[in-house]
Design an enzyme around this catalytic site. Structure first.
Site, PDB file in Angstrom:
ATOM      1  N   GLU A 168      40.296  38.358  48.905  1.00  0.00           N
ATOM      2  CA  GLU A 168      40.294  39.087  47.635  1.00  0.00           C
ATOM      3  C   GLU A 168      38.959  39.777  47.414  1.00  0.00           C
ATOM      4  O   GLU A 168      37.919  39.289  47.862  1.00  0.00           O
ATOM      5  CB  GLU A 168      40.531  38.110  46.475  1.00  0.00           C
ATOM      6  CG  GLU A 168      41.958  38.038  45.989  1.00  0.00           C
ATOM      7  CD  GLU A 168      42.349  39.214  45.088  1.00  0.00           C
ATOM      8  OE1 GLU A 168      41.746  40.305  45.173  1.00  0.00           O
ATOM      9  OE2 GLU A 168      43.291  39.023  44.302  1.00  0.00           O
ATOM     10  N   ASP A 169      38.996  40.884  46.680  1.00  0.00           N
ATOM     11  CA  ASP A 169      37.758  41.547  46.301  1.00  0.00           C
ATOM     12  C   ASP A 169      37.054  40.805  45.173  1.00  0.00           C
ATOM     13  O   ASP A 169      35.874  40.521  45.237  1.00  0.00           O
ATOM     14  CB  ASP A 169      38.023  43.009  45.901  1.00  0.00           C
ATOM     15  CG  ASP A 169      39.180  43.152  44.906  1.00  0.00           C
ATOM     16  OD1 ASP A 169      39.804  42.136  44.526  1.00  0.00           O
ATOM     17  OD2 ASP A 169      39.477  44.293  44.507  1.00  0.00           O
ATOM     18  N   ASP A 191      37.636  49.687  42.082  1.00  0.00           N
ATOM     19  CA  ASP A 191      37.776  51.000  41.458  1.00  0.00           C
ATOM     20  C   ASP A 191      37.682  50.953  39.941  1.00  0.00           C
ATOM     21  O   ASP A 191      37.838  49.913  39.318  1.00  0.00           O
ATOM     22  CB  ASP A 191      39.144  51.586  41.794  1.00  0.00           C
ATOM     23  CG  ASP A 191      40.263  50.840  41.062  1.00  0.00           C
ATOM     24  OD1 ASP A 191      40.329  49.607  41.203  1.00  0.00           O
ATOM     25  OD2 ASP A 191      41.035  51.485  40.330  1.00  0.00           O
ATOM     26  N   GLY A 230      41.908  46.700  46.438  1.00  0.00           N
ATOM     27  CA  GLY A 230      40.466  46.422  46.396  1.00  0.00           C
ATOM     28  C   GLY A 230      39.875  45.707  47.590  1.00  0.00           C
ATOM     29  O   GLY A 230      38.722  45.916  47.930  1.00  0.00           O
ATOM     30  N   ARG A 240      35.767  53.512  44.794  1.00  0.00           N
ATOM     31  CA  ARG A 240      35.927  52.482  45.820  1.00  0.00           C
ATOM     32  C   ARG A 240      34.983  52.765  46.990  1.00  0.00           C
ATOM     33  O   ARG A 240      34.632  51.866  47.740  1.00  0.00           O
ATOM     34  CB  ARG A 240      37.367  52.481  46.369  1.00  0.00           C
ATOM     35  CG  ARG A 240      38.418  52.114  45.336  1.00  0.00           C
ATOM     36  CD  ARG A 240      39.749  51.912  46.034  1.00  0.00           C
ATOM     37  NE  ARG A 240      40.888  51.929  45.128  1.00  0.00           N
ATOM     38  CZ  ARG A 240      41.322  50.876  44.446  1.00  0.00           C
ATOM     39  NH1 ARG A 240      40.699  49.728  44.553  1.00  0.00           N
ATOM     40  NH2 ARG A 240      42.358  50.974  43.665  1.00  0.00           N
ATOM     41  N   VAL A 261      32.929  45.898  37.173  1.00  0.00           N
ATOM     42  CA  VAL A 261      32.120  46.439  38.274  1.00  0.00           C
ATOM     43  C   VAL A 261      32.949  47.403  39.137  1.00  0.00           C
ATOM     44  O   VAL A 261      34.181  47.324  39.165  1.00  0.00           O
ATOM     45  CB  VAL A 261      31.550  45.311  39.164  1.00  0.00           C
ATOM     46  CG1 VAL A 261      30.473  44.523  38.432  1.00  0.00           C
ATOM     47  CG2 VAL A 261      32.646  44.367  39.657  1.00  0.00           C
ATOM     48  N   ASP A 263      38.996  37.490  38.550  1.00  0.00           N
ATOM     49  CA  ASP A 263      38.642  37.715  37.146  1.00  0.00           C
ATOM     50  C   ASP A 263      39.383  36.678  36.290  1.00  0.00           C
ATOM     51  O   ASP A 263      38.914  35.560  36.109  1.00  0.00           O
ATOM     52  CB  ASP A 263      39.033  39.164  36.807  1.00  0.00           C
ATOM     53  CG  ASP A 263      38.656  39.585  35.399  1.00  0.00           C
ATOM     54  OD1 ASP A 263      38.135  38.770  34.636  1.00  0.00           O
ATOM     55  OD2 ASP A 263      38.891  40.758  35.051  1.00  0.00           O
TER      56      ASP A 263
HETATM   57  P1  IMP Z   1      42.629  38.820  37.990  1.00  0.00           P
HETATM   58  O1  IMP Z   1      44.090  38.750  38.299  1.00  0.00           O
HETATM   59  O2  IMP Z   1      42.372  39.017  36.515  1.00  0.00           O
HETATM   60  O3  IMP Z   1      41.827  37.667  38.553  1.00  0.00           O
HETATM   61  O4  IMP Z   1      42.083  40.155  38.585  1.00  0.00           O
HETATM   62  C1  IMP Z   1      42.037  40.378  39.903  1.00  0.00           C
HETATM   63  C2  IMP Z   1      42.152  41.835  40.265  1.00  0.00           C
HETATM   64  O5  IMP Z   1      41.831  42.725  39.190  1.00  0.00           O
HETATM   65  C3  IMP Z   1      41.142  42.088  41.333  1.00  0.00           C
HETATM   66  O6  IMP Z   1      41.688  41.814  42.602  1.00  0.00           O
HETATM   67  C4  IMP Z   1      40.811  43.538  41.123  1.00  0.00           C
HETATM   68  O7  IMP Z   1      41.697  44.348  41.844  1.00  0.00           O
HETATM   69  C5  IMP Z   1      40.961  43.749  39.643  1.00  0.00           C
HETATM   70  N1  IMP Z   1      39.655  43.609  38.961  1.00  0.00           N
HETATM   71  C6  IMP Z   1      39.208  42.531  38.277  1.00  0.00           C
HETATM   72  N2  IMP Z   1      37.974  42.735  37.793  1.00  0.00           N
HETATM   73  C7  IMP Z   1      37.608  43.969  38.190  1.00  0.00           C
HETATM   74  C8  IMP Z   1      36.400  44.752  38.022  1.00  0.00           C
HETATM   75  O8  IMP Z   1      35.396  44.353  37.405  1.00  0.00           O
HETATM   76  N3  IMP Z   1      36.408  45.985  38.592  1.00  0.00           N
HETATM   77  C9  IMP Z   1      37.467  46.470  39.299  1.00  0.00           C
HETATM   78  N4  IMP Z   1      38.599  45.772  39.491  1.00  0.00           N
HETATM   79  C10 IMP Z   1      38.676  44.533  38.938  1.00  0.00           C
HETATM   80 MG    MG Z   2      42.349  42.846  43.992  1.00  0.00          MG
END
Ligand code: IMP
Ligand code: MG
Length: 184
Positions: A108-109, A168, A53, A174, A162, A112
């Site tokens: 990071e993109d 994606d 991402g 993307r 999103v 979450d």
């Molecule tokens: P986390 O580990 O839950 O913080 O998630 C991080 C990763 O999950 C991000 O770097 C994204 O690649 C993916 N991700 C989290 N939320 C979204 C979203 O809303 N859309 C797409 N990818 C997401």
């Molecule tokens: Mg990511």
């Protein structure tokens, strides 16, 4: 007439709603680059983009940096093809560059649950960097499942799934220049 692609549908507002326009994204990235250039003046940090991402954000961000920098990538996976985090993180590609003694900036993109950031933090500490800071384009409010610290945030957004600008859904979308939320 030919069927529209998912990308064309999103751009036409069919099933998707624009959350952040390309202009807004680019304006904010310039501000972040200015902040980073100021904070890292006289140093040569290595920016580590988190695949997949983060690749578009990293590419745009570094072109606005005034300082010298190196780049590298890590690849991790937590979502599979789902829209919910799986709860565990898999390392698919480690850093290649020499991290020991370096100023590292993780790019990071989106943050979450925070699980990915927590994983990256632990992983990078093993390589004894001089410093590690985290920059994310997006941060989902109220979604944290573990404690984490982010140093630079582009936009705080509601806890919704999103797509676009590197993000994606099942590997697609993307290549949208804006960020969209799926309707319904
Ligand atoms: P986390 O580990 O839950 O913080 O998630 C991080 C990763 O999950 C991000 O770097 C994204 O690649 C993916 N991700 C989290 N939320 C979204 C979203 O809303 N859309 C797409 N990818 C997401
Ligand atoms: Mg990511």
């Amino acid at each position: 007439m030919r069927n529209k692609s998912e990308k064309q549908k999103a751009e036409a507002g069919q099933g998707y709603q624009l959350m952040l326009s390309p202009r807004r994204i680019q304006r904010r990235i310039k501000e972040l680059a200015k902040e980073l250039s100021r904070d890292y003046r006289g140093r040569v940090p290595v920016l580590i983009g988190v695949l997949n991402g983060g690749f578009i954000f990293l590419a745009d961000l570094i072109r606005h940096l005034e300082i010298d920098c190196e780049i590298d990538f890590m690849k991790i996976s937590s979502y599979g093809d789902e829209t919910m985090t799986s709860g565990w993180v898999k390392l698919l590609k480690d850093v290649d560059c020499q991290v020991e003694g370096r100023d590292v900036i993780v790019v990071e993109d989106i943050v979450d649950s925070g699980l990915s950031i927590q994983f990256l933090q632990r992983r990078l500490q093993r390589f004894r960097p001089k410093s590690v800071k985290y920059v994310t384009l997006l941060l989902k409010e109220g979604a944290a499942r573990v404690p984490y610290e982010i140093d630079y945030v582009g936009f705080r957004i509601p806890n919704e799934f999103v797509v676009g600008y590197g993000l994606d859904q099942a590997q697609l979308l993307r290549n949208l220049s804006g960020i969209y939320v799926k309707k319904g």
